[in-house]
Design an enzyme around this catalytic site. Structure first.
Site, short mmCIF file in Angstrom:
data_model
loop_
_atom_site.label_atom_id
_atom_site.label_comp_id
_atom_site.label_asym_id
_atom_site.label_seq_id
_atom_site.Cartn_x
_atom_site.Cartn_y
_atom_site.Cartn_z
N ASP A 301 1.02 -1.05 -0.03
CA ASP A 301 0.03 0.09 -0.05
C ASP A 301 0.93 1.06 0.06
O ASP A 301 2.02 1.16 -0.13
CB ASP A 301 -1.10 -0.08 1.27
CG ASP A 301 -0.50 -0.05 2.53
OD1 ASP A 301 1.04 -0.33 2.58
OD2 ASP A 301 -0.93 0.03 3.60
N ASP A 570 -3.57 -2.47 5.87
CA ASP A 570 -3.62 -1.72 6.89
C ASP A 570 -5.11 -1.23 7.18
O ASP A 570 -5.50 -1.03 8.29
CB ASP A 570 -2.82 -0.51 6.88
CG ASP A 570 -2.95 0.04 8.12
OD1 ASP A 570 -3.20 -0.41 9.26
OD2 ASP A 570 -2.67 1.49 8.24
N ASP A 574 -8.99 -4.66 4.81
CA ASP A 574 -7.77 -5.69 4.17
C ASP A 574 -7.72 -6.72 4.55
O ASP A 574 -7.01 -7.69 4.06
CB ASP A 574 -6.64 -4.53 4.28
CG ASP A 574 -6.47 -3.40 3.46
OD1 ASP A 574 -7.25 -3.18 2.37
OD2 ASP A 574 -5.38 -2.66 3.85
N1 LIG Z 1 -11.07 11.00 5.59
C1 LIG Z 1 -11.47 11.32 4.62
N2 LIG Z 1 -12.51 11.93 4.20
C2 LIG Z 1 -12.64 12.21 2.87
N3 LIG Z 1 -12.18 11.44 2.07
C3 LIG Z 1 -11.09 10.84 2.14
C4 LIG Z 1 -10.45 10.68 3.39
N4 LIG Z 1 -9.33 10.07 3.33
C5 LIG Z 1 -9.01 9.62 2.06
N5 LIG Z 1 -10.19 10.09 1.17
C6 LIG Z 1 -10.11 10.28 -0.12
O1 LIG Z 1 -10.40 8.88 -0.53
C7 LIG Z 1 -9.41 8.53 -1.26
C8 LIG Z 1 -8.85 7.22 -1.00
O2 LIG Z 1 -8.16 6.82 -0.03
P1 LIG Z 1 -8.09 5.90 0.94
O3 LIG Z 1 -7.60 6.21 2.17
O4 LIG Z 1 -9.09 4.96 1.03
O5 LIG Z 1 -6.89 5.27 0.12
P2 LIG Z 1 -5.78 4.22 0.55
O6 LIG Z 1 -5.93 2.81 -0.37
O7 LIG Z 1 -5.71 3.99 2.06
O8 LIG Z 1 -4.30 4.84 0.34
P3 LIG Z 1 -2.97 4.52 0.48
O9 LIG Z 1 -2.48 3.25 -0.17
O10 LIG Z 1 -2.18 5.61 0.09
O11 LIG Z 1 -2.79 3.78 1.95
C9 LIG Z 1 -8.37 9.61 -1.13
O12 LIG Z 1 -7.60 9.88 -2.39
C10 LIG Z 1 -8.80 10.96 -0.67
O13 LIG Z 1 -9.28 11.61 -1.96
#
Ligand SMILES: Nc1ncnc2c1ncn2[C@@H]1O[C@H](COP(=O)(O)OP(=O)(O)OP(=O)(O)O)[C@@H](O)[C@H]1O
Length: 825
Positions: A301, A570, A574
């Site tokens: 990730d 994480d 997942d």
């Molecule tokens: N707390 C939040 N509130 C609103 N939108 C969010 C929030 N966190 C993330 N996002 C939006 O959702 C998208 C996806 O975020 P997410 O956290 O699901 O990614 P992730 O798979 O965890 O990313 P990474 O691989 O970087 O950890 C982000 O690009 C952002 O635009």
């Protein structure tokens, strides 16, 4: 009924008292095997039974010397077996402890992390998204608290649990929100305990390699029986006494079968797991230790793994008049108004960054939140990729007394292109910021007459919101990640980034940490669209906007192409993908409890390099098992060949039964175990992974075994024929033992030049000890009497020494990385 805890939680003293009174919060463990049972298990091993038959026969014919040797061997094997088993079990228990579940409890007024087994009734559990409830209890307070109880009740839909007094069950996963739970029952009387009751925990501790070796062992046993029958028949034909031939044949059978294989493997894996733990990689099972060496693909990730995970608002659109944007960003936000050490892993770093940014602009976060109390919320989740909240709107909204705030990924919050000039502008700006590696969030607000009913939330936010602005957050790439990816590349492990983030952001971050496609071509970015996975996705180097369930599909897809997949994860969702991966990897510090519990490998230091180190350990263990196998099989083969060759050269019984067993004891005992401590080859991480599913003797190892076995046998027979000792058998006996020990030395791992290895060289120590014992067998009177040997002439000793050197040199050819390490370009 449990005593109601105060806001302070229990005191340490009270918790300690309750822990003693109620017992630890863990499921009953199967009782440990007693020493007597272990000994009994060793003694009922088929090979030991054969030895006991031999002992009975020798006693019956009055051959007390041989009986003594046989019993010595049984004693030696049993002791080594039991000690090894206990050590292996201890290592596994230590791993269990290291990987044990954790919980956050409020004690003495502060929230701290404790092992879940120390949670007691009356404790206040602080829970947040990603936690696994450590005990049953009732909710004290909750914000958007939602639980997945599938593991306990089978109910597949998440349940809302924010109302105080809601009963919650241990083993449930917090999918959203946060809150506190007053613990009611723990351990066996909790929901998890009741489920576990009556179920005997029969976790098979056998690894795939052990299964393979068990099968190999059965085939070898069969071959040995055939060979021994031939030896027996030949002896009879030459008129040897049948009883002597029977004892000789049975001893040979025992010696030729490497009976200690399974336990050597277990111990090797256990030792390896301990070394991994020293390198901050906690393997949660022995099969994981073994599988690690075979990993061909690492799916990682992004946030916190490739990047620091410390987000900061770096740019905004528009650049001015940001007050309303800042206020909205802290309303639609679950991070504490002031940085709070107690918040735990449930605080989203992105939301915390928005609060920081607003505070730096002079926003009084608590006051804004007090002025617009929250009336409803749909927290962020990786599927919606947005968060929506409804608030009392204040007096200026007329009839539309409710303020709705929506924040999330641009494509989920912004209306379709062409709807409004402002939204299109925001979209272009967001795209541009994403391609510069920034994580982008759009914030929009609107007015409503009322809060929507349950289930209508999405319809409600779908239209008529005003775009307030776009926030772009920077998360610095981690230097360590760059090294880790380079390490994977050298080791022939393909790396793929799976992220829910924007393709532009993901591609830029991937480039910053040096991710490339196979052969160094630029990384290919793909975004899943419809259902089902196509080849493109499986070939991509970065999969952006990837939902958790898609991760599961990808892992399965790679596996069906024969890849051995390690995956870091994480997120709250997942778990299934982590379980599906051959090696699920969770971060020990930053990771959620649910990810930790689903993982096979927990990185205590949250450093991706630790995965590379663990793969190195995994490869080392596999290679060491192959070393031991080559050594033990070649030795057994040599013994059989010598016994078969005897009659041909006119020596009916080249080795007496006791002598065969003695050699077996010396060569298989300590040197066998010591192979597990050999270091990894200097170049082990500069070549490709082994072929998944290949036999443990693959890569030409079995040919090597035949060659080395034949050479040791030939050397022994040569001594038997050429050295004109009064008793040539004794010289041959010393030769066979020393030559096998020479093979052990020849099979040692190469050490990088000019370095001294950190610990003692156990293999050399074990070999040295065994060589001394072998010499003692022909020089120390009581042993000579027992083994019926004579002291060879100096020429006999010299010949034995020379044979050991030659055997060692031949074995060295087998120890080349190309053969022993199954090196692949
Ligand atoms: N707390 C939040 N509130 C609103 N939108 C969010 C929030 N966190 C993330 N996002 C939006 O959702 C998208 C996806 O975020 P997410 O956290 O699901 O990614 P992730 O798979 O965890 O990313 P990474 O691989 O970087 O950890 C982000 O690009 C952002 O635009």
């Amino acid at each position: 009924m449990t005593t109601i805890a105060s806001r302070e939680g229990l005191t340490d003293a009270e918790a300690a008292v309750r822990l003693v009174r109620e017992g630890p919060n863990e499921l009953p463990r199967p009782p440990r095997r007693s020493a007597a049972r272990r000994v009994l298990a060793q003694l009922t091993d088929p090979l030991v039974l054969v030895l006991l038959v031999v002992a009975a026969v020798t006693t019956a014919i009055g051959d007390h010397a041989d009986t003594a040797v046989v019993l010595l061997v049984v004693l030696g094997n049993t002791t080594v077996g039991v000690v090894q088993e206990i050590r292996a079990d201890r290592s596994v228990e230590a791993l269990d402890r290291l990987g044990a579940a954790r919980a956050r409890v409020r004690r003495e007024g502060t929230v701290r992390t404790v092992p879940a087994r120390e949670v007691v009734p009356g404790d206040v559990l602080a829970v947040a998204a990603g936690d696994v409830l450590a005990a049953d209890g009732t909710v004290l307070w909750g914000e958007s608290l939602q639980l997945d109880e599938a593991a306990i009740t089978g109910e597949s839909l998440p349940v809302e649990a924010h109302r105080p007094g809601t009963e919650v069950l241990s083993g449930s996963v917090v999918t959203r929100g946060r809150g506190e739970v007053l613990v009611g029952s723990t351990g066996p009387s909790s929901a998890m305990g009741r489920i576990a009751e009556g179920l005997v925990r029969t976790r098979s501790r056998r690894t795939p390699l052990q299964h393979q070796l068990a099968a190999l062992g059965r085939r070898l046993a069969l071959a040995a029986v055939v060979a021994c029958a031939v030896v027996f028949a030949l002896g009879l034909l030459r008129g040897e006494p049948p009883v002597l031939m029977l004892v000789a044949a049975l001893s040979l059978a025992v010696a030729a079968v490497p009976e200690s294989l399974p336990v050597v493997v277990t111990l090797g894996l256990a030792l390896g797991a301990r070394r991994m733990a020293e390198r901050h990689a906690v393997a949660r099972s022995l099969p994981a230790v073994e599988t690690l060496g075979a990993v061909t693909l690492l799916a990682t990730d992004k946030t916190g793994t490739l990047t620091e995970g410390r987000l900061r608002v770096a740019e905004t659109w528009p650049e001015q008049d940001l007050d309303e944007l800042a206020r909205a960003a802290v309303l639609c936000n679950d991070a504490p108004a002031v940085p709070d050490a107690d918040a735990g892993p449930g605080t989203d770093p992105l939301e915390a960054a928005l609060v920081d940014w607003a505070r730096s602009r002079g926003v009084d976060v608590a006051a804004v939140r007090a002025h617009h109390p929250r009336r409803g919320a749909v927290p962020f989740d990786a599927v919606r990729r947005r968060m929506t909240t409804w608030h009392d709107g204040g007096s200026d909204g007329g009839d539309d007394a409710v303020l709705v705030v929506d924040k999330g990924a641009p494509e989920t919050v912004l209306p379709p292109p062409g709807t409004s000039e402002r939204a299109d502008h925001a979209r272009r700006w967001a795209e541009d910021a994403a391609t510069r590696g920034l994580r982008v969030i759009v914030v929009a607000t609107g007015r409503r007459a009322d809060v929507p009913g349950d289930g209508d939330e999405d319809a409600d936010v779908g239209q008529g919101l005003d775009v307030l602005g776009v926030l772009a957050l920077r998360d610095l790439p981690r230097e360590a990640a760059r090294d880790a990816l380079a390490g994977c590349h050298r080791a022939g492990i393909r790396t793929v980034v799976l992220t829910g983030d924007h393709p532009g952001t993901a591609a830029t971050v991937a480039a910053q940490v040096g991710l490339t496609g196979p052969g160094g071509r630029p990384a290919r970015v793909a975004v899943p669209d419809g259902a089902g996975h196509d080849g493109d996705l499986l070939d991509a180097d970065v999969v952006a906007r990837c939902r958790p369930e898609r991760k599961l599909d990808l892992v399965a897809g790679w596996q069906s192409r024969g890849q051995v997949v390690a995956m870091t994860g994480d997120g709250v969702n997942d778990g299934p993908a982590l379980r599906r991966a051959d090696i699920g990897v969770a971060m020990g510090r930053r990771g959620t409890e649910v990810a930790r519990q689903a993982a096979d490998l927990v990185l205590a230091d949250d450093d991706l390099n630790t995965v590379v180190a663990a793969v190195d350990e995994g490869r080392r263990i596999h290679t060491n098992v192959r070393r031991f196998l080559a050594y033990a099989l070649a030795g057994g083969l040599a013994e059989v060949l010598v016994m078969l060759a005897g009659p041909v050269i006119g020596v009916a019984l080249p080795l007496l039964p006791g002598q065969i067993l003695w050699i077996n004891l010396l060569t298989h005992g300590l040197p066998g175990v010591a192979f597990g401590t050999e270091p990894s080859e200097p170049g082990a991480m500069a070549t490709g992974p082994r072929r998944p599913g290949a036999s443990v003797l693959a890569g030409g190892l079995w040919v090597g075994v035949l060659v080395v076995g034949a050479v040791v046998a030939a050397l022994t027979v040569a001594v038997l024929v050429l050295v004109g000792d009064p008793e040539p058998r004794s010289a041959a006996f010393v030769t066979l033992g020393l030559a096998q020990l020479g093979v052990a030395v020849g099979l040692r791992a190469r050490r990088p030049r000019g370095t001294t290895s950190p610990g003692p060289d156990w293999l050399l120590i074990a070999v040295g000890g065994a060589a001394l014992a072998q010499v003692a067998a022909v020089t120390v009177a009581p042993l000579m009497a027992l083994l019926r040997t004579t002291t060879p002439t100096p020429l006999g000793f010299a010949a034995a020494g020379a044979a050991a050197v030659v055997a060692g040199l031949v074995a060295r050819l087998l120890a080349r990385p190309r053969v022993i390490g199954e090196e692949r370009p």
